[in-house]
Design a protein around this motif. Sequence first.
Motif, PDB file in Angstrom:
ATOM      1  N   TRP A   1       0.834  -1.207   0.000  1.00  0.00           N
ATOM      2  CA  TRP A   1       0.000   0.000   0.000  1.00  0.00           C
ATOM      3  C   TRP A   1       0.864   1.251   0.000  1.00  0.00           C
ATOM      4  N   PHE A   2       1.898   1.273   0.818  1.00  0.00           N
ATOM      5  CA  PHE A   2       2.748   2.457   0.923  1.00  0.00           C
ATOM      6  C   PHE A   2       3.500   2.713  -0.383  1.00  0.00           C
ATOM      7  N   SER A   3       4.018   1.667  -1.002  1.00  0.00           N
ATOM      8  CA  SER A   3       4.891   1.846  -2.164  1.00  0.00           C
ATOM      9  C   SER A   3       4.133   1.958  -3.483  1.00  0.00           C
ATOM     10  N   ARG A   4       2.912   1.397  -3.576  1.00  0.00           N
ATOM     11  CA  ARG A   4       2.241   1.314  -4.867  1.00  0.00           C
ATOM     12  C   ARG A   4       0.966   2.137  -4.988  1.00  0.00           C
TER      13      ARG A   4
ATOM     14  N   MET B   1      -7.980  -3.275  -5.999  1.00  0.00           N
ATOM     15  CA  MET B   1      -7.488  -3.964  -4.806  1.00  0.00           C
ATOM     16  C   MET B   1      -8.588  -4.537  -3.916  1.00  0.00           C
ATOM     17  N   PRO B   2      -9.760  -3.898  -3.789  1.00  0.00           N
ATOM     18  CA  PRO B   2     -10.807  -4.564  -2.999  1.00  0.00           C
ATOM     19  C   PRO B   2     -11.168  -5.945  -3.535  1.00  0.00           C
ATOM     20  N   LEU B   3     -11.049  -6.149  -4.846  1.00  0.00           N
ATOM     21  CA  LEU B   3     -11.343  -7.459  -5.422  1.00  0.00           C
ATOM     22  C   LEU B   3     -10.225  -8.453  -5.120  1.00  0.00           C
ATOM     23  N   ARG B   4      -8.986  -7.980  -5.071  1.00  0.00           N
ATOM     24  CA  ARG B   4      -7.852  -8.874  -4.825  1.00  0.00           C
ATOM     25  C   ARG B   4      -7.688  -9.191  -3.344  1.00  0.00           C
TER      26      ARG B   4
ATOM     27  N   ASP C   1      -9.189  -4.184   4.254  1.00  0.00           N
ATOM     28  CA  ASP C   1     -10.194  -3.489   3.440  1.00  0.00           C
ATOM     29  C   ASP C   1      -9.958  -1.981   3.445  1.00  0.00           C
ATOM     30  N   ASP C   2      -9.535  -1.442   4.592  1.00  0.00           N
ATOM     31  CA  ASP C   2      -9.233  -0.007   4.648  1.00  0.00           C
ATOM     32  C   ASP C   2      -8.068   0.346   3.728  1.00  0.00           C
ATOM     33  N   LEU C   3      -7.035  -0.495   3.709  1.00  0.00           N
ATOM     34  CA  LEU C   3      -5.906  -0.239   2.811  1.00  0.00           C
ATOM     35  C   LEU C   3      -6.325  -0.351   1.349  1.00  0.00           C
ATOM     36  N   ALA C   4      -7.213  -1.302   1.063  1.00  0.00           N
ATOM     37  CA  ALA C   4      -7.599  -1.551  -0.326  1.00  0.00           C
ATOM     38  C   ALA C   4      -8.474  -0.444  -0.897  1.00  0.00           C
ATOM     39  N   THR C   5      -9.266   0.194  -0.066  1.00  0.00           N
ATOM     40  CA  THR C   5     -10.241   1.164  -0.576  1.00  0.00           C
ATOM     41  C   THR C   5      -9.710   2.589  -0.639  1.00  0.00           C
ATOM     42  N   ARG C   6      -8.564   2.856   0.024  1.00  0.00           N
ATOM     43  CA  ARG C   6      -8.039   4.226   0.022  1.00  0.00           C
ATOM     44  C   ARG C   6      -6.545   4.228  -0.259  1.00  0.00           C
ATOM     45  N   PRO C   7      -6.115   4.786  -1.381  1.00  0.00           N
ATOM     46  CA  PRO C   7      -4.678   4.888  -1.646  1.00  0.00           C
ATOM     47  C   PRO C   7      -4.017   5.913  -0.727  1.00  0.00           C
ATOM     48  N   ARG C   8      -2.716   5.818  -0.630  1.00  0.00           N
ATOM     49  CA  ARG C   8      -1.964   6.738   0.231  1.00  0.00           C
ATOM     50  C   ARG C   8      -2.017   8.152  -0.329  1.00  0.00           C
ATOM     51  N   ASN C   9      -2.216   9.106   0.553  1.00  0.00           N
ATOM     52  CA  ASN C   9      -2.275  10.519   0.171  1.00  0.00           C
ATOM     53  C   ASN C   9      -1.127  11.253   0.855  1.00  0.00           C
ATOM     54  N   GLY C  10       0.058  11.125   0.280  1.00  0.00           N
ATOM     55  CA  GLY C  10       1.226  11.777   0.853  1.00  0.00           C
ATOM     56  C   GLY C  10       1.494  11.278   2.263  1.00  0.00           C
ATOM     57  N   ASP C  11       1.694  12.230   3.175  1.00  0.00           N
ATOM     58  CA  ASP C  11       1.965  11.892   4.569  1.00  0.00           C
ATOM     59  C   ASP C  11       0.723  12.004   5.445  1.00  0.00           C
ATOM     60  N   HIS C  12      -0.440  12.179   4.837  1.00  0.00           N
ATOM     61  CA  HIS C  12      -1.657  12.348   5.623  1.00  0.00           C
ATOM     62  C   HIS C  12      -2.055  11.029   6.294  1.00  0.00           C
ATOM     63  N   PRO C  13      -2.629  11.102   7.489  1.00  0.00           N
ATOM     64  CA  PRO C  13      -3.116   9.876   8.144  1.00  0.00           C
ATOM     65  C   PRO C  13      -4.223   9.223   7.318  1.00  0.00           C
ATOM     66  N   LEU C  14      -4.310   7.916   7.418  1.00  0.00           N
ATOM     67  CA  LEU C  14      -5.374   7.167   6.754  1.00  0.00           C
ATOM     68  C   LEU C  14      -6.405   6.755   7.803  1.00  0.00           C
ATOM     69  N   PRO C  15      -7.614   7.320   7.765  1.00  0.00           N
ATOM     70  CA  PRO C  15      -8.643   6.887   8.723  1.00  0.00           C
ATOM     71  C   PRO C  15      -9.026   5.430   8.458  1.00  0.00           C
TER      72      PRO C  15
ATOM     73  N   SER D   1     -13.422   3.607  20.611  1.00  0.00           N
ATOM     74  CA  SER D   1     -12.257   4.282  20.032  1.00  0.00           C
ATOM     75  C   SER D   1     -12.286   4.149  18.513  1.00  0.00           C
ATOM     76  N   THR D   2     -11.569   5.039  17.848  1.00  0.00           N
ATOM     77  CA  THR D   2     -11.384   4.945  16.405  1.00  0.00           C
ATOM     78  C   THR D   2      -9.890   4.787  16.118  1.00  0.00           C
ATOM     79  N   TYR D   3      -9.561   4.517  14.842  1.00  0.00           N
ATOM     80  CA  TYR D   3      -8.188   4.155  14.511  1.00  0.00           C
ATOM     81  C   TYR D   3      -7.739   4.868  13.239  1.00  0.00           C
ATOM     82  N   ASP D   4      -6.471   5.264  13.225  1.00  0.00           N
ATOM     83  CA  ASP D   4      -5.837   5.873  12.054  1.00  0.00           C
ATOM     84  C   ASP D   4      -4.526   5.149  11.773  1.00  0.00           C
ATOM     85  N   LEU D   5      -4.131   5.135  10.506  1.00  0.00           N
ATOM     86  CA  LEU D   5      -2.791   4.692  10.137  1.00  0.00           C
ATOM     87  C   LEU D   5      -1.962   5.945   9.899  1.00  0.00           C
ATOM     88  N   ILE D   6      -0.902   6.120  10.677  1.00  0.00           N
ATOM     89  CA  ILE D   6      -0.129   7.354  10.618  1.00  0.00           C
ATOM     90  C   ILE D   6       1.322   7.049  10.261  1.00  0.00           C
TER      91      ILE D   6
END
Length: 458
Positions: free
Chosen positions: A118-121, A132-135, A214-228, A288-293
Amino acid sequence: MGVVPSVPSAMLMALVSAVPQEGPRVPGAPIRATEVRRGAISRPSELQKFLQMNSEERFDLEQMNAVNLQGLVDEARGDRRVLREVVRTAEALLPRVRAETEDPILVGAILRNKTLDWFSRSASDPNWAESMPLRWGGIFHESRVPGGRLSRKLSTRLVTLINRCVEASGAAAFLRAGFTGLFRGSASMASILQFALGSKRPRLTQHVAQAYLDDLATRPRNGDHPLPLERLSEVGTRHGSAEVNMTLAELFRQDGVSSLTILDSRFHPEMSALAIRVVPPKNPDDASTYDLIQSDGQRGPDSRGGEGATADADFGSPWQREDLTKKDWTEVLRAVEKRKGRLDPPPRDNPRERVSYLELRDLVISDPAARKAFLAVRWKGRPSGLGLLCQLLSAGSLAPEVDTDGDYLEAELDHLDKGRADRKAKDGQWKIGNGWTIVREVAKGNVRTYRANGKSGD
């Protein structure tokens, strides 16, 4: 496990061996369907790719997950020998699939690899959110889009593939194959049972892993922004933050009570460290909620010294950690009280065996200020023994509103008083340390009240 019953391999082999061998086709004679199908198999197809897989050097979980397993049945239908090979391949793959998607150590390793993908591609792939959601959907657990696509988990789809191949081969009846729904005669049965019965995995391992994926598959990385992590947060809402946090701690390295490292920059110097951040709710009754930072990765899990609990006290559940001391708990209570929050309850499975719980209880017994803070932020519901004990020590006496509260309190007192040679718990007297003695008094109508004798300081 909700697996569809299957037919033993021996029956399928008998069905296949009963098919007469076909001689060479007479020139000009009509081409039989099986010949067309065999010709098709010689060309690259999903069926051919699937039959080339095995549980060792040709094992690819993502590629297997992307195969249309129902399409394999349609492609092989009418040729019992091909159907037999599909069943053999699926049987060989199934134990490895279950191990890889259920064991927390293996699941964590897969999730780290997918996070690296996810980070590199994802940032440079314009089709990431569509493909990616299909894979990745359904690898560990069922993936569902509200009102849309549903992907069953991979191991279930493999068992369904086996059953449909048997149906397509013309089997007259199914023999139920015990509680696993697998073939009694299968050579892989023993290894499957050994894994299924011998593993002690957290209850939500597959739910949490699939939600994160599923969260990684549905949202590509947006620079250094956190991923909800929306899907993961939904699992926390349904099953409770404490359960999700404990599962995450089984999958990833825990750095305090608010952060779990996914990718460490020490091992990936070309990139930032990636971690899951636990965000506390504004309403204490919410989850609680979660972010990937992303972070600079310069501070290791122990680099914060004694300030680790203070820095993380505003986030997540302290029950993620087993090493919280009384000093740590003091900081946690202050921080939660400051934001007018409420502590998560400890896991209900033997909380008194957790070192962190015992440290909190010792703090409540010994420190009047901690008792005051704990009463302001204590969790609702069970286990309620510590909260009742804190009330008793603060007020000096306690008359439980319901009889079961007295039972919960006495269970806590028994645990504190056990091991003393002169203990008098049966007579309604407990010595719990720090100069405290608790006495039970029974009034008319079997109404229990409790007195705390000692220097409370409250």
